[in-house]
Design a protein around this motif. Structure first.
Motif, mmCIF file in Angstrom:
data_model
loop_
_atom_site.group_PDB
_atom_site.id
_atom_site.type_symbol
_atom_site.label_atom_id
_atom_site.label_comp_id
_atom_site.label_asym_id
_atom_site.label_seq_id
_atom_site.Cartn_x
_atom_site.Cartn_y
_atom_site.Cartn_z
ATOM 1 N N CYS A 221 0.879 -1.171 0.000
ATOM 2 C CA CYS A 221 0.000 0.000 0.000
ATOM 3 C C CYS A 221 0.917 1.222 0.000
ATOM 4 C CB CYS A 221 -0.915 -0.003 1.220
ATOM 5 S SG CYS A 221 -1.800 -1.570 1.480
ATOM 6 N N LEU A 222 1.092 1.830 -1.160
ATOM 7 C CA LEU A 222 2.139 2.831 -1.351
ATOM 8 C C LEU A 222 1.587 4.248 -1.318
ATOM 9 C CD1 LEU A 222 3.959 1.014 -4.307
ATOM 10 C CD2 LEU A 222 4.414 0.802 -1.844
ATOM 11 N N ASP A 223 2.513 5.190 -1.078
ATOM 12 C CA ASP A 223 2.232 6.625 -1.170
ATOM 13 C C ASP A 223 1.028 7.022 -0.309
ATOM 14 O OD1 ASP A 223 2.781 9.191 -2.028
ATOM 15 O OD2 ASP A 223 1.490 9.028 -3.787
ATOM 16 N N LEU A 224 1.126 6.758 0.979
ATOM 17 C CA LEU A 224 0.062 7.091 1.929
ATOM 18 C C LEU A 224 0.384 8.430 2.574
ATOM 19 C CD1 LEU A 224 -0.260 3.549 3.562
ATOM 20 C CD2 LEU A 224 -1.564 4.490 1.640
ATOM 21 N N HIS A 225 -0.369 9.449 2.189
ATOM 22 C CA HIS A 225 -0.100 10.811 2.650
ATOM 23 C C HIS A 225 -0.790 11.042 3.993
ATOM 24 C CE1 HIS A 225 -0.374 15.427 1.803
ATOM 25 N NE2 HIS A 225 0.517 15.125 2.722
ATOM 26 N N VAL A 226 0.006 11.275 5.020
ATOM 27 C CA VAL A 226 -0.507 11.487 6.372
ATOM 28 C C VAL A 226 -0.278 12.942 6.760
ATOM 29 C CG1 VAL A 226 -0.320 10.827 8.792
ATOM 30 C CG2 VAL A 226 -0.054 9.094 7.001
ATOM 31 N N ALA A 227 -1.372 13.612 7.148
ATOM 32 C CA ALA A 227 -1.287 15.001 7.608
ATOM 33 C C ALA A 227 -1.453 15.031 9.118
ATOM 34 C CB ALA A 227 -2.369 15.840 6.942
ATOM 35 N N PHE A 228 -0.755 15.957 9.764
ATOM 36 C CA PHE A 228 -0.764 16.070 11.219
ATOM 37 C C PHE A 228 -1.540 17.304 11.658
ATOM 38 C CE2 PHE A 228 2.816 13.447 10.136
ATOM 39 C CZ PHE A 228 2.798 12.450 11.094
ATOM 40 N N VAL A 229 -2.117 17.203 12.841
ATOM 41 C CA VAL A 229 -2.921 18.297 13.377
ATOM 42 C C VAL A 229 -2.014 19.496 13.652
ATOM 43 C CG1 VAL A 229 -4.438 19.011 15.255
ATOM 44 C CG2 VAL A 229 -4.546 16.660 14.382
ATOM 45 N N PRO A 230 -2.325 20.660 13.102
ATOM 46 C CA PRO A 230 -1.461 21.842 13.334
ATOM 47 C C PRO A 230 -1.454 22.256 14.813
ATOM 48 C CG PRO A 230 -2.960 22.185 11.478
ATOM 49 C CD PRO A 230 -3.422 20.949 12.170
ATOM 50 N N GLY A 231 -0.290 22.651 15.276
ATOM 51 C CA GLY A 231 -0.159 23.145 16.633
ATOM 52 C C GLY A 231 -0.271 22.075 17.696
ATOM 53 N N ALA A 232 -0.192 20.809 17.304
ATOM 54 C CA ALA A 232 -0.283 19.721 18.284
ATOM 55 C C ALA A 232 0.950 18.835 18.177
ATOM 56 C CB ALA A 232 -1.554 18.904 18.075
ATOM 57 N N THR A 233 2.106 19.473 18.201
ATOM 58 C CA THR A 233 3.354 18.734 18.047
ATOM 59 C C THR A 233 3.561 17.734 19.166
ATOM 60 O OG1 THR A 233 4.306 20.675 16.962
ATOM 61 C CG2 THR A 233 5.827 18.969 17.703
ATOM 62 N N ALA A 234 3.161 18.098 20.367
ATOM 63 C CA ALA A 234 3.361 17.194 21.501
ATOM 64 C C ALA A 234 2.502 15.933 21.369
ATOM 65 C CB ALA A 234 3.036 17.926 22.801
ATOM 66 N N ILE A 235 1.289 16.092 20.811
ATOM 67 C CA ILE A 235 0.406 14.925 20.638
ATOM 68 C C ILE A 235 0.891 14.063 19.480
ATOM 69 C CG2 ILE A 235 -1.957 14.189 20.165
ATOM 70 C CD1 ILE A 235 -2.913 16.766 21.455
ATOM 71 N N GLY A 236 1.285 14.710 18.404
ATOM 72 C CA GLY A 236 1.791 13.990 17.249
ATOM 73 C C GLY A 236 0.748 13.111 16.595
ATOM 74 N N PHE A 237 -0.479 13.642 16.408
ATOM 75 C CA PHE A 237 -1.562 12.839 15.816
ATOM 76 C C PHE A 237 -1.670 13.156 14.333
ATOM 77 C CE2 PHE A 237 -6.024 12.371 14.511
ATOM 78 C CZ PHE A 237 -6.205 11.026 14.788
ATOM 79 N N GLY A 238 -1.645 12.089 13.518
ATOM 80 C CA GLY A 238 -1.785 12.243 12.080
ATOM 81 C C GLY A 238 -2.799 11.263 11.523
ATOM 82 N N ILE A 239 -3.423 11.649 10.399
ATOM 83 C CA ILE A 239 -4.457 10.823 9.786
ATOM 84 C C ILE A 239 -4.262 10.780 8.281
ATOM 85 C CG2 ILE A 239 -6.099 12.736 9.522
ATOM 86 C CD1 ILE A 239 -8.308 10.701 10.235
ATOM 87 N N LEU A 240 -4.660 9.682 7.675
ATOM 88 C CA LEU A 240 -4.498 9.489 6.231
ATOM 89 C C LEU A 240 -5.386 10.450 5.457
ATOM 90 C CD1 LEU A 240 -3.339 7.744 3.883
ATOM 91 C CD2 LEU A 240 -5.331 6.264 4.179
ATOM 92 N N ILE A 241 -4.813 11.064 4.429
ATOM 93 C CA ILE A 241 -5.540 11.981 3.566
ATOM 94 C C ILE A 241 -5.951 11.240 2.288
ATOM 95 C CG2 ILE A 241 -5.439 14.147 2.298
ATOM 96 C CD1 ILE A 241 -5.386 14.446 5.319
ATOM 97 N N GLY A 242 -7.212 11.396 1.889
ATOM 98 C CA GLY A 242 -7.685 10.768 0.660
ATOM 99 C C GLY A 242 -8.782 9.748 0.933
#
Length: 255
Positions: A221-242
């Motif tokens: 499963c290639l090229d999975l673009h994950v975006a992270f919640v802005p201003g939440a560096t300490a949490i580090g939560f990201g979710i798949l886009i698309g």
């Protein structure tokens, strides 16, 4: 005189009987309420309609059987001629927790959900050994093993991977020099692209149980673009886009 009176009475009685017969007309046989021919034939109609319904049902059943043969017979013949088909793998969800990257260190937890389906009509698949990977570019970040399971014909199963990378500890592989710096820059630009792959050792068995074939698969499963919640560096939560589910490429090689 007695005989004379009796003779005179006989014509009178005959005449009286004739008058009575004329007053009470005889009913035709067809209108006799006690005749069997006058009984309603509704029950007979129901009995006669039963064979017609049975014949109609049989025709529909045979038509469905013929349609199934026309549709599935070429697929079964193709499977028997060219061998079993590779499973269908779809990525249904990807999230990242506690993602923290610097120029010298990386920590992250990936939660991956996959759906694996068996498209074969006469073969079941037994997944003897499964290993899941998360990659950045061409470098493996984390590895996890999955419990073996079986997949009957035309069925699907959910697979969940929970992969962790903590300060390169344990059996987690190290990154190439400069990749952490690039990953940090990608995050600032809007997101990081990962890949999810699996190494699978499996066995195909036919429904007749007479043949078995061992294979090695590498779902990708290639090229999975994950975006992270802005201003939440300490949490580090990201979710798949698309859009999801997302189809994965499944190369397969027979042993």
């Amino acid at each position: 005189m007695a005989s004379t009176s009796s003779v005179m009475e006989m014509p009178i009685s005959k005449h009286a009987n004739a008058e009575r017969s004329a007053k009470v007309p005889l009913l035709p046989v067809s209108h006799n309420p006690y005749s069997k021919s006058h009984v309603p034939t509704r029950c007979n109609d129901k009995v006669s309609s039963v064979p017609i319904i049975a014949k109609f049902t049989l025709v529909i059943f045979l038509s469905l059987v013929a349609l199934a043969i026309v549709v599935f017979l070429p697929l079964i013949r193709k499977e028997l001629t060219f061998g079993p088909q590779a499973p269908v793998v779809e990525l249904t969800a990807l999230t990242i927790h506690k993602f923290n990257v610097s120029e010298t260190n990386l920590t992250a937890e990936w939660d991956v959900k996959l759906k694996i389906g068996n498209p074969n009509l006469v073969s079941q698949i037994w997944f003897d050994r499964i290993e899941g990977f998360v990659l950045y570019e061409d470098r493996t970040l984390a590895i996890e093993q999955v419990e073996p399971f079986g997949l009957p014909m035309k069925t699907k199963n959910q697979v969940r991977l929970r992969l962790r990378m903590v300060n390169w500890e344990g059996d987690q592989p190290a990154l190439k020099q400069g990749m952490l710096k690039k990953m940090k820059r990608d995050r600032k630009l809007g997101g990081v692209r990962f890949s999810v792959q699996m190494a699978i050792w499996a066995t195909y068995r036919s429904v007749w149980g007479r043949s078995a074939q061992r294979v090695i698969m590498n779902p990708q499963c290639l090229d999975l673009h994950v975006a992270f919640v802005p201003g939440a560096t300490a949490i580090g939560f990201g979710i798949l886009i698309g859009d999801v589910p997302r189809s994965c490429y499944v190369p397969m090689l027979a042993e």
